[in-house]
Design a protein around this motif. Structure first.
Motif, mmCIF file in Angstrom:
data_model
loop_
_atom_site.group_PDB
_atom_site.id
_atom_site.type_symbol
_atom_site.label_atom_id
_atom_site.label_comp_id
_atom_site.label_asym_id
_atom_site.label_seq_id
_atom_site.Cartn_x
_atom_site.Cartn_y
_atom_site.Cartn_z
ATOM 1 N N ALA A 1 -21.974 -21.522 10.604
ATOM 2 C CA ALA A 1 -23.215 -20.951 11.117
ATOM 3 C C ALA A 1 -23.686 -21.638 12.391
ATOM 4 C CB ALA A 1 -24.321 -21.060 10.057
ATOM 5 N N GLY A 2 -23.321 -22.919 12.575
ATOM 6 C CA GLY A 2 -23.937 -23.701 13.631
ATOM 7 C C GLY A 2 -23.184 -23.806 14.940
ATOM 8 N N VAL A 3 -21.874 -23.597 14.924
ATOM 9 C CA VAL A 3 -21.132 -23.674 16.193
ATOM 10 C C VAL A 3 -21.348 -22.395 16.994
ATOM 11 C CG1 VAL A 3 -19.401 -25.247 15.247
ATOM 12 C CG2 VAL A 3 -19.009 -22.771 15.132
ATOM 13 N N ASP A 4 -20.977 -22.440 18.259
ATOM 14 C CA ASP A 4 -21.111 -21.254 19.113
ATOM 15 C C ASP A 4 -19.869 -20.375 19.070
ATOM 16 O OD1 ASP A 4 -23.731 -21.857 20.457
ATOM 17 O OD2 ASP A 4 -22.623 -23.640 21.082
ATOM 18 N N VAL A 5 -18.708 -21.019 18.951
ATOM 19 C CA VAL A 5 -17.437 -20.301 18.952
ATOM 20 C C VAL A 5 -16.593 -20.789 17.788
ATOM 21 C CG1 VAL A 5 -15.295 -19.853 20.230
ATOM 22 C CG2 VAL A 5 -17.471 -19.999 21.460
ATOM 23 N N TRP A 6 -15.964 -19.860 17.086
ATOM 24 C CA TRP A 6 -15.053 -20.205 16.002
ATOM 25 C C TRP A 6 -13.626 -19.980 16.490
ATOM 26 C CZ3 TRP A 6 -16.314 -22.949 11.993
ATOM 27 C CH2 TRP A 6 -15.412 -23.076 10.923
ATOM 28 N N LEU A 7 -12.852 -21.062 16.521
ATOM 29 C CA LEU A 7 -11.509 -21.036 17.075
ATOM 30 C C LEU A 7 -10.474 -20.925 15.967
ATOM 31 C CD1 LEU A 7 -9.701 -21.420 19.638
ATOM 32 C CD2 LEU A 7 -9.794 -23.890 19.175
ATOM 33 N N ASN A 8 -9.487 -20.047 16.154
ATOM 34 C CA ASN A 8 -8.404 -19.887 15.184
ATOM 35 C C ASN A 8 -7.111 -19.607 15.947
ATOM 36 O OD1 ASN A 8 -7.101 -19.713 12.725
ATOM 37 N ND2 ASN A 8 -7.639 -17.581 12.376
ATOM 38 N N THR A 9 -6.064 -20.366 15.657
ATOM 39 C CA THR A 9 -4.849 -20.285 16.474
ATOM 40 C C THR A 9 -3.582 -20.175 15.627
ATOM 41 O OG1 THR A 9 -4.815 -22.714 16.549
ATOM 42 C CG2 THR A 9 -5.869 -21.568 18.379
ATOM 43 N N PRO A 10 -3.503 -19.258 14.662
ATOM 44 C CA PRO A 10 -2.336 -19.199 13.779
ATOM 45 C C PRO A 10 -1.068 -18.754 14.487
ATOM 46 C CG PRO A 10 -3.695 -17.265 13.461
ATOM 47 C CD PRO A 10 -4.462 -18.166 14.384
ATOM 48 N N THR A 11 0.062 -19.117 13.908
ATOM 49 C CA THR A 11 1.344 -18.588 14.359
ATOM 50 C C THR A 11 1.432 -17.133 13.907
ATOM 51 O OG1 THR A 11 2.384 -20.760 14.116
ATOM 52 C CG2 THR A 11 3.837 -18.843 14.213
ATOM 53 N N ARG A 12 1.585 -16.205 14.809
ATOM 54 C CA ARG A 12 1.677 -14.808 14.409
ATOM 55 C C ARG A 12 3.029 -14.535 13.739
ATOM 56 N NH1 ARG A 12 1.557 -15.927 19.681
ATOM 57 N NH2 ARG A 12 -0.207 -15.115 20.802
ATOM 58 N N PRO A 13 3.110 -13.719 12.746
ATOM 59 C CA PRO A 13 2.008 -13.022 12.079
ATOM 60 C C PRO A 13 1.750 -13.638 10.709
ATOM 61 C CG PRO A 13 4.045 -11.840 11.672
ATOM 62 C CD PRO A 13 4.417 -13.148 12.336
ATOM 63 N N LEU A 14 1.532 -14.947 10.654
ATOM 64 C CA LEU A 14 1.437 -15.657 9.372
ATOM 65 C C LEU A 14 0.012 -15.769 8.832
ATOM 66 C CD1 LEU A 14 4.030 -18.538 9.942
ATOM 67 C CD2 LEU A 14 4.361 -16.282 8.914
ATOM 68 N N GLU A 15 -0.975 -15.311 9.587
ATOM 69 C CA GLU A 15 -2.357 -15.329 9.104
ATOM 70 C C GLU A 15 -2.601 -14.059 8.303
ATOM 71 O OE1 GLU A 15 -4.761 -17.183 8.192
ATOM 72 O OE2 GLU A 15 -5.791 -17.657 10.059
ATOM 73 N N ALA A 16 -2.618 -14.183 6.990
ATOM 74 C CA ALA A 16 -2.784 -12.991 6.168
ATOM 75 C C ALA A 16 -4.119 -12.317 6.447
ATOM 76 C CB ALA A 16 -2.666 -13.353 4.690
ATOM 77 N N SER A 17 -5.209 -13.106 6.413
ATOM 78 C CA SER A 17 -6.521 -12.535 6.695
ATOM 79 C C SER A 17 -7.352 -13.487 7.545
ATOM 80 C CB SER A 17 -7.256 -12.192 5.400
ATOM 81 O OG SER A 17 -8.513 -11.606 5.692
ATOM 82 N N GLY A 18 -7.680 -14.673 7.007
ATOM 83 C CA GLY A 18 -8.443 -15.652 7.773
ATOM 84 C C GLY A 18 -9.939 -15.436 7.685
ATOM 85 N N THR A 19 -10.499 -15.598 6.495
ATOM 86 C CA THR A 19 -11.902 -15.223 6.275
ATOM 87 C C THR A 19 -12.911 -16.191 6.869
ATOM 88 O OG1 THR A 19 -11.767 -16.261 4.090
ATOM 89 C CG2 THR A 19 -11.443 -13.883 4.196
ATOM 90 N N SER A 20 -12.495 -17.381 7.305
ATOM 91 C CA SER A 20 -13.485 -18.300 7.876
ATOM 92 C C SER A 20 -14.136 -17.677 9.107
ATOM 93 C CB SER A 20 -12.833 -19.642 8.237
ATOM 94 O OG SER A 20 -11.880 -19.493 9.267
#
Length: 636
Positions: A366-385
């Motif tokens: 809730a508190g950061v400005d940007v949420w960063l996510n850098t998975p190896t494609r296509p191994l991120e099934a969903s990524g709910t964070s």
């Protein structure tokens, strides 16, 4: 219902079964899945709970089918084949990961130690039972819980659109003769529980502007349209309050927890008191699996140093997370990031927050400005964070993988392409790292600090507004549950009612059809394929091509589906389906033994293709072709 074996009446070894989700040996894992699947059904029976649909959340719960099969055989007196139809018609399997470590495989000896009595209960042989968990029946493969789930569930799904595509490819070997593109494995994209993951301040904001009943209307995009008219300063006030909450937490509550956990002897991360409320905060917090690629940001430390030490546009990175106890690579990543964060140029600017838990997560998302996510494609099934951050007006910056493949909108967040440029993963990592730096320098940081004399950037607020209006409503648990109901629960409920009606008459009819078809399948012969004038290489899609196939059915009474299959090389040593063109039955003998099929068609996608005739048995009783995957091929 929480199942726990840590009870005084149990012996010491059994009390430890549920101590840890991860860790321990394969035998303990077998015990856990026996408890979850078989014990889970026994628990429901003890509580007097009986339902129409049973939903396996990952293959770890697959043994619920074994217990349900045994119940139908022993308590209802059904033959095994009939019981299997009944169980399959009421079961759904959801796969959550394309990563091999997420799928459990058990040695035959270990499986036999715990499941050896089940074939007798089911009235089948041990070979028949263990083959239900093998991609290739009759082989010496280990028993796969995921394959067992697929063979005992009518339906299956991934947890995002892209993960559904990946899952079909992953499971294609279970149904040889069919292409991944044809499989019945669908998808429902994960969503998050809005009342849990939207902060109290966010919920108050939504109640004020969207209506006090917004929770009941959360999955409707029109509910969020009112955000268009909210003054920018109110949106900024919300975001400022959430950032202030985070900074207060990590400088007070988190500090106390840290000192208490470390007996006051460990050094607290430097710089927690020096983060300004107007500083751009970027968060990265999740399970530290190596495919999440937390290391990307640290591939060019000079460039990273210039980002965090800019005198007018400072950036701070907050990292948090845990690695699997057996994942040395993930643990190494945490160590690497921690060591870099202690270097003089990064102290107080790159901060790793230890003891990651739901409370810390709720503050970060809730508190950061940007949420960063850098998975190896296509191994991120969903990524709910990222979806949790989304519910609080946080902007996402991620690879187009998992949910973000569907969620990304221009001017509402940022994305790295879903395309893989290099087969060499190290080269791909370097390219992605360069792209991340470039987008931070050229787009994200300038937009955040483009305040034009105000306390906030109108452009940044515009992104937040778009994100709330056009992304948030589509990734709530309400929408997810609606999708499960519409696409799986309701159709399965109708199917199982039909299969079970009149003392399982339809189930018995399906079993008889399958037995008869299997007994006579080898008698069926493809006598002739008339492809005269058929152009296998064509650059003209306007050419009408004619094709005839003659078949001797022998003693086979099942209906047939005859198709022209056009496949293309996938550039990875395999084939991808280009076209599937059904042929029509145009002539047959009086006894229907001899049949002729015909089609006039236009081929799409000019070029060189692989072309063949595929014949499969067909019955309106079957839910899909993979339910009885017999296949016969003929060359043109």
């Amino acid at each position: 219902y929480l199942m726990d074996t840590d009870l005084e009446k149990n012996n010491l070894s059994d009390r430890q079964i549920t101590h840890n989700l991860y860790g321990g040996n394969w035998e303990n894992r077998m015990k856990q899945e026996y408890l979850l699947g078989i014990g889970g059904i026994l628990l429901l029976q003890h509580l007097g709970i009986s339902k129409e649909i049973y939903h396996m959340n990952e293959g770890h719960a697959a043994l619920i089918s074994a217990q349900r099969l045994a119940d139908y055989v022993e308590q209802k007196g059904l033959p095994f084949d009939v019981a299997l139809e009944v169980v399959r018609s009421s079961s759904l399997y959801t796969v959550h990961t394309p990563v091999p470590a997420g799928h459990d495989y058990f040695d035959e000896e270990l499986l036999g130690r715990y499941m050896g009595h089940f074939p007798h209960r089911l009235g089948i042989s041990w070979q028949e039972f263990i083959d239900m968990g093998r991609t290739t029946p009759g082989s010496s493969e280990k028993f796969s819980m995921s394959v067992f789930a697929l063979n005992t569930c009518q339906e299956a799904n991934g947890v995002s659109y892209l993960h559904g595509v990946v899952s079909r490819s992953m499971f294609a070997p279970v149904w040889p003769g069919f292409f991944a593109e044809e499989l019945h494995v669908g998808h429902v994209t994960n969503g998050v529980h809005l009342p849990t993951w939207a902060s109290p301040e966010s919920q108050a904001f939504y109640k004020k502007h969207l209506g006090t009943d917004y929770v009941s209307r959360q999955a409707d995009e029109s509910t969020w349209a009112a955000i268009e008219h909210i003054p920018s300063d109110e949106i900024w006030q919300l975001r400022s309050q959430l950032k202030e909450n985070l900074l207060h937490y990590i400088t007070h509550d988190y500090r106390k927890r840290w000192l208490r956990a470390n007996d006051g002897s460990a050094n607290l991360p430097e710089g927690l008191d020096c983060i300004g409320l107007n500083t751009l905060l970027i968060g990265f917090a999740r399970r530290f699996a190596t495919y999440k690629r937390a290391h990307l940001l640290f591939t060019d430390l000079d460039r990273l140093s210039r980002l965090v030490n800019h005198p007018d546009r400072p950036v701070r990175f907050l990292f948090a997370g845990k690695a699997h106890p057996a994942d040395g690579g993930g643990q190494g990543l945490i160590k690497h990031i921690t060591e870099i964060s202690r270097r003089p140029e990064f102290e107080g600017k790159i901060i790793f927050l230890e003891n990651y838990d739901m409370h810390l997560a709720s503050k970060l998302i809730a508190g950061v400005d940007v949420w960063l996510n850098t998975p190896t494609r296509p191994l991120e099934a969903s990524g709910t964070s990222g979806e949790k951050a989304e519910m609080n007006g946080v902007l996402n910056f991620s690879v187009l993988d998992g949910w973000w493949y569907e969620g990304y909108r221009p001017n509402a967040g940022w994305a790295l392409t879903d395309k893989t440029t290099y087969h060499d993963q190290q080269m791909q990592d370097r390219l992605d790292a360069h792209t991340i730096y470039d987008m931070l320098e050229r787009e994200i940081i300038p937009l955040y600090y483009d305040k034009e004399g105000k306390s906030y950037s109108e452009g940044w607020i515009h992104h937040i507004r778009n994100s709330m209006m056009y992304i948030a409503p589509h990734f709530t648990m309400r929408r997810m549950m609606d999708d499960y109901y519409d696409h799986f629960y309701k159709p399965l409920s109708q199917r199982q009612q039909a299969v079970n009606a009149s003392s399982y008459a339809m189930a018995s009819e399906i079993v008889e059809w399958k037995k008869q078809t299997a007994a006579h399948w080898d008698e069926m012969q493809i006598l002739r394929v008339n492809a005269s004038g058929f152009e296998l290489r064509t650059t003209n899609t306007d050419v009408i091509q004619s094709l005839e196939v003659e078949i001797d059915r022998g003693g086979l009474t099942a209906g047939l589906k005859v198709e022209l299959i056009v496949a293309s090389d996938d550039n990875q040593g395999g084939l991808t389906l280009a076209q599937s063109i059904p042929l029509e039955l145009v002539e047959q003998s009086a006894d229907s033994r001899w049949q002729k099929y015909h089609v006039d068609c236009r081929l799409k996608n000019p070029g060189i293709h692989r072309v063949a005739i595929r014949v499969t048995p067909h019955s309106a009783l079957l839910p899909h072709q993979m339910d009885f995957a017999y296949v016969r091929w003929a060359a043109l």
